[in-house]
Structures are given as structure tokens and as C-alpha cells.
Motif scaffolding. Structure first.
Motif: not given
Length: 270
Positions: A112-138
Motif C-alpha cells: 500500500n505504501a508503495e502504490d500511490p493510488g492506494a496510499l492516497r485512498k488510505s489517507g496516510y503518508s508512506a512513512k506512516e504506512r511503513y511505521a504501521q508495517a514495522v509494528k505488524e512484522i515485528d
């Protein structure tokens, strides 16, 4: 001895419930409880994640399948057969498989963070999405251990998420740990080099790939990216030589071949 009044007991009980509810809400909001991937997200996941999500969607979140428009009958029919799940549990490891949906969710968030269209729909910045991914993977990685079947794969994804979240020093440390423990893994060398290149450290990326060529079990992917980075750096002669080696290793070099031909460099051997 003073006894607790009924009113005090009710207050204490209410406070205990509120604390429990707050903890549960935080846990649920931070992790992937109830996450149902869209068909597109599902089909982009690696096969072991498709197996986990198939098992998960038939179990804890079964009520959400079929009731939402993206998962119509034809999409749900593509789930991994239930009879195959025990084999996947054995392949991944039962403990890792139990918690794997958090890791799979983290992969979907990174996509999602690497897809401009999906990122725009999510309402988050790429950095915020990556931070969310960090928590899940961790979360999944914290339940696993070095040497587990998916440890290196999860660690590489974790390092990518950390870098995307701006935690570069932590990302670098994870990559170096993976390379030290699994130097034959070509993915670790390639993904680390990609991040170095993205940070503008192309010479370090080239040096890393050259180092990896001495140890990786499959040299093809390393030669592929090394040729591209040599071309980007303007070292066309070396890029042509490396591209020829990459092609001999089974990599498709058509795009770089055309660029090298246009720049007057000889075409890699067919």
C-alpha cells in the motif's frame, strides 16, 4: 478491619473493566485482528501468506467472507484448500504460522505504501504506512526465532519497513545481521543494495553487491542489479561485462542491453 462497600466494589470492578477494554482496544488497533485482505492484496501475498490467510479467513474472521463485495464466491474459491494447511504449518513452523497473519498484514501495508493510488485512498503518508508495517512484522518476528524457516524472509521485510519508516540505523543493523548469519541468501544482499541506492549511496550499493557475489548461492540477481547500478554510475564498459555475466546466469537483460547498444557498447552474448 475495614470492609469494602458495595459501591467501592462496583467502582473497582468498573475500573478493572475499563483498563481491560483500553488494553484490548490498543492491541486490536495496533495489530491485524479482523483484517481481511482484498482479493488484490491476497493474490500479491507470497504462497505461505495465502495459506495462512485462507486458514484465518475460514476461522476467526469467517463471517467477513462472503458478506463483503470484494470477496464474492469466485474469489473465495481461490483460497488454499483446508486440507493443505497442515502441510503449510509444518513447513513454516506451527508457532510462526499461528502469528503469521500479522506479518502478512505488514506486507500488504508495505505494498500500500508503495502504490500511490492506494496510499492516497488510505489517507496516510508512506512513512506512516511503513511505521504501521514495522509494528505488524515485528509482532510476528518477536514470536519467532533465528533459524526458523521464515526468519530471514521476515527480517528482510522488517528491515525494508524500518527504512521506509525513517529508522535507517535500525534497518541497517537488521540487514547486516541477516547477511552475517545467512551470507548465501541473495535476497538479503539485493534488498540491502536497493535501499543503499535509494539513499543515494550507489557506490556502497555496488561494493555490497560485489562482496555478495563471493558468497551468495545464486549470483544472478546480484549481477543483474550490479550491471544496472554500474550503468547508472556511467561505467558502461563494466556494465556491459556484468550484464553478459548476468545473462549467462539466467537473468533477462533486454532493457539494459538496449540502453547499452544505444550508448555504443557491445550487446551481451545471446
Amino acid at each position: 478491619m475495614m470492609t469494602e462497600s458495595k459501591a467501592q466494589k462496583r467502582i473497582r470492578s468498573s475500573l478493572s473493566f475499563l483498563v481491560f477494554a483500553a488494553c484490548l482496544f490498543t492491541w486490536q488497533s495496533a495489530l491485524s485482528l479482523g483484517w481481511v485482505p482484498t482479493p488484490k492484496e491476497y493474490f500479491l501475498l507470497p504462497d505461505y501468506c495465502q495459506a495462512k490467510m485462507s486458514d484465518y479467513m475460514r476461522g476467526p474472521v469467517a463471517g467477513k467472507i462472503g458478506s463483503t463485495s470484494p470477496w464474492r464466491r469466485e474469489a473465495a474459491s481461490m483460497l488454499v484448500p483446508a486440507s493443505h494447511i497442515p502441510r503449510w504449518k509444518q513447513k513454516v513452523g506451527s508457532t510462526d504460522f499461528l502469528h503469521l497473519h500479522h506479518y502478512c498484514y505488514g506486507l500488504a501495508i508495505m505494498s500500500n505504501a508503495e502504490d500511490p493510488g492506494a496510499l492516497r485512498k488510505s489517507g496516510y503518508s508512506a512513512k506512516e504506512r511503513y511505521a504501521q508495517a514495522v509494528k505488524e512484522i515485528d509482532y510476528t518476528r518477536s514470536k519467532s526465532r533465528p533459524g526458523a524457516p521464515l526468519w530471514d524472509v521476515m527480517s528482510i521485510a522488517y528491515a525494508r519497513a524500518l527504512a521506509g519508516a525513517g529508522q535507517w540505523s535500525q534497518s541497517k543493523a537488521v540487514f547486516e545481521d541477516v547477511i552475517a548469519s545467512s551470507p548465501r541468501d541473495p535476497d538479503a544482499w539485493v534488498e540491502y543494495a536497493k535501499l543503499l541506492k535509494r539513499r543515494g549511496e550507489i557506490n556502497d550499493a555496488i561494493a555490497l553487491l560485489e562482496q555478495g557475489l563471493k558468497m551468495a548461492s545464486n549470483r544472478g540477481p546480484l549481477l543483474y542489479w550490479l550491471a544496472i547500478y554500474q550503468y547508472d554510475l556511467g561505467d558502461l564498459t563494466r556494465a556491459a561485462e556484468t550484464a553478459q555475466q548476468a545473462q549467462a546466469a539466467g537473468m533477462k537483460m533486454d532493457s539494459l542491453t538496449r540502453k547499452l547498444r544505444g550508448a555504443g557498447r557491445s550487446r551481451p552474448a545471446d
